[in-house]
Structure formats: structure tokens, C-alpha cells
Design a protein around this motif. Structure first.
Motif, short mmCIF file in Angstrom:
data_model
loop_
_atom_site.label_atom_id
_atom_site.label_comp_id
_atom_site.label_asym_id
_atom_site.label_seq_id
_atom_site.Cartn_x
_atom_site.Cartn_y
_atom_site.Cartn_z
N UNK A 295 -5.89 5.87 -6.57
CA UNK A 295 -7.10 5.67 -5.76
C UNK A 295 -8.32 6.11 -6.57
N UNK A 297 -12.06 7.51 -7.23
CA UNK A 297 -12.90 8.53 -6.57
C UNK A 297 -13.87 7.88 -5.59
N UNK A 300 -12.72 7.18 -2.08
CA UNK A 300 -12.74 8.32 -1.17
C UNK A 300 -14.17 8.65 -0.73
N UNK A 301 -15.08 8.72 -1.71
CA UNK A 301 -16.41 9.25 -1.39
C UNK A 301 -17.29 8.18 -0.75
N UNK A 305 -12.48 6.12 2.52
CA UNK A 305 -11.11 5.79 2.93
C UNK A 305 -10.31 7.07 3.16
N UNK A 307 -6.20 8.44 3.40
CA UNK A 307 -4.82 8.08 3.10
C UNK A 307 -3.89 9.11 3.69
N UNK B 284 -11.69 14.71 -1.52
CA UNK B 284 -12.32 14.39 -2.80
C UNK B 284 -13.82 14.25 -2.60
N UNK B 285 -14.58 14.98 -3.43
CA UNK B 285 -16.05 14.86 -3.30
C UNK B 285 -16.70 14.57 -4.64
N UNK B 286 -15.90 14.41 -5.68
CA UNK B 286 -16.45 14.08 -6.99
C UNK B 286 -15.34 13.60 -7.90
N UNK B 293 -7.38 9.32 -8.69
CA UNK B 293 -6.41 10.22 -8.09
C UNK B 293 -5.09 9.46 -7.97
N UNK B 305 1.08 14.74 3.21
CA UNK B 305 -0.27 15.06 2.79
C UNK B 305 -1.25 13.99 3.28
N UNK B 306 -2.46 14.40 3.55
CA UNK B 306 -3.54 13.46 3.89
C UNK B 306 -4.62 13.59 2.83
N UNK B 307 -5.22 12.46 2.49
CA UNK B 307 -6.30 12.45 1.50
C UNK B 307 -7.50 11.75 2.10
N UNK B 308 -8.66 12.33 1.88
CA UNK B 308 -9.89 11.72 2.35
C UNK B 308 -11.03 12.09 1.41
N UNK B 309 -12.23 11.66 1.73
CA UNK B 309 -13.36 11.98 0.89
C UNK B 309 -14.45 12.67 1.69
N UNK B 310 -15.40 13.23 0.98
CA UNK B 310 -16.58 13.77 1.65
C UNK B 310 -17.82 13.38 0.87
N UNK B 311 -18.79 12.87 1.58
CA UNK B 311 -20.05 12.48 0.96
C UNK B 311 -21.18 12.96 1.85
#
Lengths: 373, 373
Positions: A295, A297, A300-301, A305, A307, B284-286, B293, B305-311
Motif C-alpha cells: 500500500x 503512503x 493511507x494519508x 483508505x 485496511x 500512517x501519517x508520512x 507499506x 491488524x487494522x491499518x489506516x492513515x491520518x491527515x
């Protein structure tokens, strides 16, 4: 820990020292189950090498127990992984193979009033050790099912169709008119996703393998597309067809998918991610390509998205027995109404080895193998 | 769309045809802002090449507006990405650089009673165009801040510290005693995460780059570890130190982390995933390594596990102005109490080009560059 109890129980008839069965031999005589035949493995390893058919003597059916004559049980990939020893939750060998199936009540203990001989029942939640002709288990293990559906559907309704239903209902709230996207669309879960989505008015985009290097016996791409569209697929694309700059240009008037299902990994997972709309979620429930999910970066940002994964066995472990039985009844009703179907092949128990080879992919792509006892 | 309005506004003084300013020239004379100097870019490209210092004439301060004499504004990586044209939300050139900063109220419009000359204010949510000496904006744009903190902290409190605070508060519910893990721990967000976690009783595991091929001027690993531990880090590991079979064996009595932060990608992201406990979340933020990833199928299915982003910019866009101002006040209170600090270097405005070079990494690893007007 009913699953483990169940596992211990199915082990009991095996010819190993078992103090509980020795104790039982001295107890008052009670109804006994008929002698059984079982597919067991005494060590982890390649299923062809380590499984064997054994005869096991009948055991006592205690007052709260039900003796079930098994009718049919599938060979699922997770059954194979458990025998190989690579599945994270598995019985320790020696163990009887299989995890789901359907049987007919043969006899009931004196305190059991909720079942009668002739009833069709499934272990629900599923239990280890369904590849045997007779199983004796506590009445709580069994869930009565409608005899109006073909036995191979009752035998297979939990592991794959319930996964499909839960992924559509338990991950995010989907509304009629929403769109989902999935890879591995020809898998049994994939076929169920298409049909359940269709029945709920949810648009579905499907990704299948390319026609290059087809497995022997694998249907041509056009035929596969036609078959999936007949099930209710809105769009079906091969991975190659999605090698375009903007996959979303292929969507026409179908809204961008809010939810994606991945059972393949690698490029096929990346394609699901490409289709997802801003803020969408991809749920991974398998990894057929044995490749990881990659995935960027920015996915995500900037695309926000999310996952996550889905694992039926874990979900069922969260005290979901009652809820899952209701969902199974809904799924069997869809089957009865002709709204849920998938390809299976019934294999006589005596041809277990051939069915196992087919399930292992040794004869190319094959329908789901279901042992008929 | 206040951000876009703000952007249009800061463009007004630039020497391009602008019908609104022509119209204004004929309106009744009012208080004007002093002439301003601004760092602008007329096209996207490499910041050294496309930015230039320009003088802009003063403009009218209307009744609801506030004229702010800027004191300080940082050069953040996202500012550079906006100039390069690779950031997804950015002003179209010509534009003034910068996105956050602090200033002193110079004059207020006749209808503004909430601010007085001398007050310190920040654009909150941040606005495009903070790299200039005077800014005139609607009073709603500005948030008054405590003058008891150093100006470089007020100038930088939003983009990085607010990201750290929100990731700790907005992703999952963390309780005292829980553990988080992060890579890029020496980044400004990373340093804030350590200190905010510490102040909330949250254990924190930190991953830093290896000492191999250190950038010129980069402190030795031991020195970095010491510095982060002084900020409140429970453990600090280099990526190399984590090349072990079971990273969790390094945790001692620290509970397995429930939440992870990734601003690097590649192997550093995989290490965060390895540390996470069953059911954990990675945000993920950067993507400092510019590597994606990569996640195994079993991480999703069996480890759940869960994956997400932050902006931050997206979060702020969700009508969060009031909430964010409260959080900024909390962060500035931590600064005032000595509980939140990070390395910065104040650069005189006339040395902007040197500061920009440092921010671009042309002189090795450097503290955050903050322009002092």
C-alpha cells in the motif's frame, strides 16, 4: 472452549490410551453409537501423506448428547492448512480432519428433546473432526437445519457463505446502491458475495485471474465472466484488463466502491485498492497468491483508505453462536429460494483420496469437493 | 471554504490583474495595512528555483478584518511539497508560501472587538500564505494564543504537535498503561508523541534510523536515544537492533503496543507491525523513505491488524475549527509547563534561502527551520 472439547471428543474413539474412555468402559451400559470410519492424521504434513482412513468403535451416547450420522462434509483450504500444521488455530494430531458438514440425527441421549432421529443438523459453530461417519457430541453443538436444501449446501453453508455474509454486514454499513469490489471473484466466498450483494441491491465489481496460463480444465475468461454475471455480477475484469491508467474510467455509471474484499494479495489486492473511493475500506480474508499486500503512503494519508482483515473462526469465537445460527438460516433460505448457488462436486467417501487430490489442485481448477458419506 | 478564501486574499496584493482590488481602489479610503514582503512562487517546481521575495503594497483593512504583523512561521515538509506541486491540496500559483505561523495584531477593522493590537494570533485552522510580513484576514481566521510561550512554539503548534495529539486521541481509545510504538521517532511529530504519551501515562516504544551512513551533523545513536529518553521514551531501538526473530522479546515488562504510528514506510513500517499486539492498529501519517507499506495476509487475518492513515488537513476540513483551537490551547499549556519541547532553529527572514536549503536537507539533518520576520 467447546471447540477443543469437541476435538477431544472426536479423538476419543482413536486407539490411543485415553483414561476417560477406559473409565467409561466400566460405567453402566447405555446407548452406543455405531462403529465409525474417520479420516485421521497422526502428524502434521502433506495431506496425501499423513491422512488415513481408520475404523473406530462405537461410544456411549450420554444423556445430553446426540449421535449424528454424517451425510456430507467439504474439503476446505483451511482443512488442508490445519493438516499441514500451518493454520494458527488447529487441533494437535492425532486428529480427525474436517471442520464443517451436515449429518442426520441417528440417536439422542435420554435428556435431549430438541432433536429427533432423522433431523438434519450441522455443528454450529463448526467443530473439528467432521470427516467421519458418526459423531457423538453434546446437543449444544448441533443446529437443526431445513431439509429442503441439497445436503451439499447444508454441509458447506458456514465456512464460505457465512464469511461472505459477515464481510458484507459486519465491516461497514452498506446501503442499497453502494458498490463493493472484490478479487478472487470465482472463489466460493466470491460467488456468495456477488449473490448476497445482488440480493441487497449492492453493485459489485469483480476481478478474476487472467486467461494467460490457464489451469487445465479452467474455463475461458468469457465463460467465467458470463457465469459470474449470471450470478449477479455488475462488472467482471481480468487483472490484465485493469492495467490502465485510471481503473475508475471503467466504472461507467457505477458509483466508486466503498468496500473491497481481497483474498489474493499482491497485484490483485492493489487493484482492489485502486478501485476504492476516498475513505474506502479493504478487508483481507485470504492470500491465494501468497504475496503480501502493498500500500502506498498516499493511499493511507490522502485517500484515507483503511485496511483490515476478516477471519470467521475468530469472529465465531466472540460468543457469536446464536447470531451465527440466525445468519446460517438466512443463508439456507437464500439457497432454497435459488438466490445462492455455487459449484460443488460430491465425492463418495471411498474416493476421498481423489477428492483430496482435487482439493489440493492436483487436477487443475476444480469445484469445491464435498465428501458424501 | 475559508482556506481557499484565505488563499485568494493573500494573492490579492500580487502584481496581477485583479478586478476586486481595482474595484477597491475606488472605494472609500480606510485603514490600510503596511506594505508587506512575501515569499511567493509563480509556478510549481523546486523551491530554490521558484520562490522569490517580493514587496507588496498595503491593502485596506475592512471592518471585520484583522491586520497581523507576522512574527514567525516554519518551513514544514508539506510547505515544500505544495511548492513542488506534489501535495494533493495546495493553492494554485502564483501563491505565497507557508501554512502556519504566529503574528501580532497590528490593527483591527472597526467591527472587530475580540482582538487588540499586540495580541498574539495564529491562523486556525491554518491558512495558506504565512510567509509574509503582514497578513489581512477576516477575524474568524485568527485564534488568540498565550504570549507566555516562545514565539517559535506558537508558530509551529498546529501542523506537527496537533497531529501527534490527534493521533493519540482520535484513532482508538488509549488508556493509561497502554503502549504505543512509532517509527521516525526523532521527527517533530515523533518527539511530540513521546511527550504527550508520557504526560498521559502511555508507554512508548520508539524506532529510529540506524547509525550506518549517518547524515552529516546527525547525532550518534546513543545521543539520540538519550535525548528521546529524556523526553519520555520508554524504549528506543534502531532498525538494525530489531533484526531479531521476535521483537517482542525486547519489550520486557512493557505491554505489547495496541497502536502504532508510521511516518517512514518500508521496513520501518513492518517493524511497527511486528510490535503490535493482536488486533492492533497502525496509523500512517508520512512516508519519509518513499517506500510503500507491505503487510502479510496473516497480519490481517490471524493477527487482525487494522491499518489506516491520518491527515491533519483533512481532519481540520471536517468542521473541526473549534475543537482544534481547544487542543492547540492544551498543547501550548504543555509547552508553557515545560512538558512539550522540540528542536527548532530561528532563521532571520533575510536568510530565508539558507533556511530553505536546510529544510530541504541540503545541509544534513537539521532542526526545524522557523522564519523570524
Amino acid at each position: 472452549m467447546r471447540i477443543m472439547t469437541s476435538y477431544l471428543r472426536v479423538q476419543k474413539p482413536l486407539p490411543f490410551i485415553n483414561f476417560k474412555s477406559i473409565t467409561r468402559a466400566f460405567s453402566v451400559a447405555a446407548t452406543k453409537s455405531p462403529p465409525s470410519k474417520a479420516i485421521i492424521y497422526s502428524t502434521h504434513g502433506e495431506p496425501n501423506a499423513v491422512t488415513k482412513l481408520v475404523s473406530v468403535p462405537g461410544i456411549e451416547v450420554k444423556e445430553n448428547e446426540v449421535c449424528v450420522k454424517m451425510l456430507a462434509a467439504p474439503i476446505n483450504p483451511s482443512d488442508i492448512n490445519r493438516i499441514q500444521g500451518v493454520y494458527p488455530v488447529r487441533p494437535e494430531p492425532p486428529a480427525v480432519g474436517g471442520y464443517e458438514g451436515v449429518g442426520e440425527v441417528y440417536s439422542v441421549g435420554s435428556a435431549v428433546h430438541s432433536f429427533s432421529p432423522g433431523d438434519w443438523v450441522i455443528p454450529s459453530p463448526p467443530s473439528f473432526g467432521t470427516w467421519q461417519t458418526y459423531i457423538v457430541e453434546d446437543h449444544n453443538v448441533w443446529h437443526k437445519v431445513d431439509k429442503g436444501v441439497p445436503m451439499e449446501y447444508a454441509a458447506t453453508i458456514t465456512v464460505n457463505p457465512l464469511t461472505a455474509l459477515l464481510m458484507l454486514e459486519d465491516c461497514i454499513t452498506l446501503n442499497s446502491g453502494d458498490t463493493i469490489v472484490q478479487n478472487g471473484a470465482t472463489s466460493m466466498v466470491g460467488q456468495c458475495v456477488i449473490q448476497i450483494a445482488k440480493s441487497r441491491g449492492i453493485r459489485n465489481i469483480n476481478i478474476i485471474r487472467d486467461s494467460a496460463n490457464p489451469s487445465p480444465g479452467r474455463a475461458g475468461v468469457d465463460e467465467v465472466k458470463e457465469r459470474l454475471k449470471n450470478l449477479g455480477a455488475d462488472e467482471v475484469f481480468t487483472e490484465n484488463e485493469l492495467e490502465v491508467k485510471n481503473v475508475k474510467s471503467l466504472l461507467g455509471d457505477i458509483p466508486e466502491p466503498v468496500l473491497g474484499f481481497n483474498c489474493v494479495g499482491g497485484n490483485a489486492a492493489s487493484l482492489v485498492l485502486k478501485f476504492l473511493r476516498h475513505g474506502g475500506t479493504m478487508v483481507t480474508y485470504g492470500g491465494m497468491s501468497k504475496k503480501p499486500v502493498t500500500v502506498s503512503t498516499s493511499s493511507f494519508i490522502f485517500k484515507e483508505l483503511s485496511l483490515r482483515g476478516f477471519w470467521l473462526q475468530k469472529w465465531l469465537g466472540k460468543d457469536k453462536a446464536e447470531e451465527s445460527r440466525g445468519m446460517i438460516d438466512r443463508l439456507l433460505a437464500l439457497v432454497k429460494d435459488g438466490k445462492l448457488k455455487y459449484k460443488m462436486e460430491l465425492a463418495p467417501f471411498e474416493d476421498f483420496n481423489t477428492a483430496l487430490d482435487k482439493a489440493l489442485g492436483k487436477h487443475g481448477s476444480q469445484p469445491k469437493q464435498v465428501i458424501k458419506f
